[in-house]
Design a protein around this motif. Sequence first.
Motif, PDB file in Angstrom:
ATOM      1  N   GLU A  14      -7.715   1.495  -5.533  1.00 16.68           N
ATOM      2  CA  GLU A  14      -8.292   2.569  -4.577  1.00 16.68           C
ATOM      3  C   GLU A  14      -8.170   1.951  -2.958  1.00 16.68           C
ATOM      4  O   GLU A  14      -8.857   1.976  -2.279  1.00 16.68           O
ATOM      5  CB  GLU A  14      -9.447   3.775  -4.789  1.00 16.68           C
ATOM      6  CG  GLU A  14      -8.405   4.767  -5.816  1.00 16.68           C
ATOM      7  CD  GLU A  14      -9.452   6.148  -5.856  1.00 16.68           C
ATOM      8  OE1 GLU A  14     -10.190   6.123  -5.438  1.00 16.68           O
ATOM      9  OE2 GLU A  14      -8.978   6.828  -6.530  1.00 16.68           O
TER      10      GLU A  14
ATOM     11  N   THR B 232       0.865  -1.349   0.226  1.00 11.25           N
ATOM     12  CA  THR B 232      -0.106  -0.194   0.458  1.00 11.25           C
ATOM     13  C   THR B 232       0.611   1.409   0.147  1.00 11.25           C
ATOM     14  O   THR B 232       1.854   1.226   0.485  1.00 11.25           O
ATOM     15  CB  THR B 232      -1.301   0.318   1.462  1.00 11.25           C
ATOM     16  OG1 THR B 232       0.288   0.372   1.855  1.00 11.25           O
ATOM     17  CG2 THR B 232      -1.465  -1.022   1.570  1.00 11.25           C
TER      18      THR B 232
ATOM     19  N   ARG C  13      -4.131   4.115  -2.219  1.00 12.66           N
ATOM     20  CA  ARG C  13      -3.684   3.071  -2.488  1.00 12.66           C
ATOM     21  C   ARG C  13      -2.993   1.394  -1.959  1.00 12.66           C
ATOM     22  O   ARG C  13      -2.453   1.433  -1.920  1.00 12.66           O
ATOM     23  CB  ARG C  13      -3.068   3.665  -3.928  1.00 12.66           C
ATOM     24  CG  ARG C  13      -3.601   4.666  -4.821  1.00 12.66           C
ATOM     25  CD  ARG C  13      -3.842   5.144  -5.794  1.00 12.66           C
ATOM     26  NE  ARG C  13      -3.919   6.408  -6.359  1.00 12.66           N
ATOM     27  CZ  ARG C  13      -5.302   6.463  -7.038  1.00 12.66           C
ATOM     28  NH1 ARG C  13      -6.058   5.534  -6.950  1.00 12.66           N
ATOM     29  NH2 ARG C  13      -5.966   7.335  -7.554  1.00 12.66           N
ATOM     30  N   CYS C  14      -3.292   0.802  -2.974  1.00 14.61           N
ATOM     31  CA  CYS C  14      -3.529  -0.689  -2.340  1.00 14.61           C
ATOM     32  C   CYS C  14      -2.697  -1.006  -4.314  1.00 14.61           C
ATOM     33  O   CYS C  14      -3.499  -0.518  -5.143  1.00 14.61           O
ATOM     34  CB  CYS C  14      -4.954  -1.770  -2.803  1.00 14.61           C
ATOM     35  SG  CYS C  14      -5.352  -1.549  -1.453  1.00 14.61           S
ATOM     36  N   TYR C  15      -1.203  -2.201  -4.290  1.00 11.69           N
ATOM     37  CA  TYR C  15      -0.478  -2.008  -5.533  1.00 11.69           C
ATOM     38  C   TYR C  15      -0.314  -3.850  -5.825  1.00 11.69           C
ATOM     39  O   TYR C  15      -0.337  -3.801  -4.264  1.00 11.69           O
ATOM     40  CB  TYR C  15       0.793  -0.997  -5.634  1.00 11.69           C
ATOM     41  CG  TYR C  15       0.740   0.366  -5.453  1.00 11.69           C
ATOM     42  CD1 TYR C  15       0.284   0.850  -6.677  1.00 11.69           C
ATOM     43  CD2 TYR C  15       0.391   1.195  -4.717  1.00 11.69           C
ATOM     44  CE1 TYR C  15       0.624   2.267  -6.761  1.00 11.69           C
ATOM     45  CE2 TYR C  15       0.483   1.714  -4.657  1.00 11.69           C
ATOM     46  CZ  TYR C  15       0.471   3.107  -5.654  1.00 11.69           C
ATOM     47  OH  TYR C  15       0.326   4.217  -6.041  1.00 11.69           O
TER      48      TYR C  15
ATOM     49  N   HIS D 261      -2.196  -0.630  -9.469  1.00 10.87           N
ATOM     50  CA  HIS D 261      -2.885  -0.394  -8.467  1.00 10.87           C
ATOM     51  C   HIS D 261      -4.504   0.183  -8.071  1.00 10.87           C
ATOM     52  O   HIS D 261      -4.872  -0.245  -9.763  1.00 10.87           O
ATOM     53  CB  HIS D 261      -2.040   1.235  -7.934  1.00 10.87           C
ATOM     54  CG  HIS D 261      -2.103   1.972  -9.564  1.00 10.87           C
ATOM     55  ND1 HIS D 261      -3.719   2.683  -9.249  1.00 10.87           N
ATOM     56  CD2 HIS D 261      -1.488   2.328 -10.769  1.00 10.87           C
ATOM     57  CE1 HIS D 261      -3.380   3.233 -10.441  1.00 10.87           C
ATOM     58  NE2 HIS D 261      -1.974   3.129 -10.776  1.00 10.87           N
TER      59      HIS D 261
END
Length: 88
Positions: free
Chosen positions: A63, A28, A38-40, A61
Amino acid sequence: MIHPKAGEDLPEPLVNLQAANPGWSIWTSRGDCGFVSRCYATRLGELTRDQTDRGLAMTVHAETPDGLSHLLAKQAEISQDLAERGLA
């Protein structure tokens, strides 16, 4: 491999995504200074130029964990399609 923020754990949905996608590193971003966290997911290993030209990504990525899950599923579909066509 999981890359949470220093001193923190990833939220449970991301831990579950990591377990379901061992070829990816889930992490993140920090949501400081008005930026949205954000989530990656970053692929472990390398891709060729041809693979990226055909839609595979080194990093995706979103949200939300659900959004990231969707992107990872799409990457799996592209990989499967390329493999079936002998292009992987």
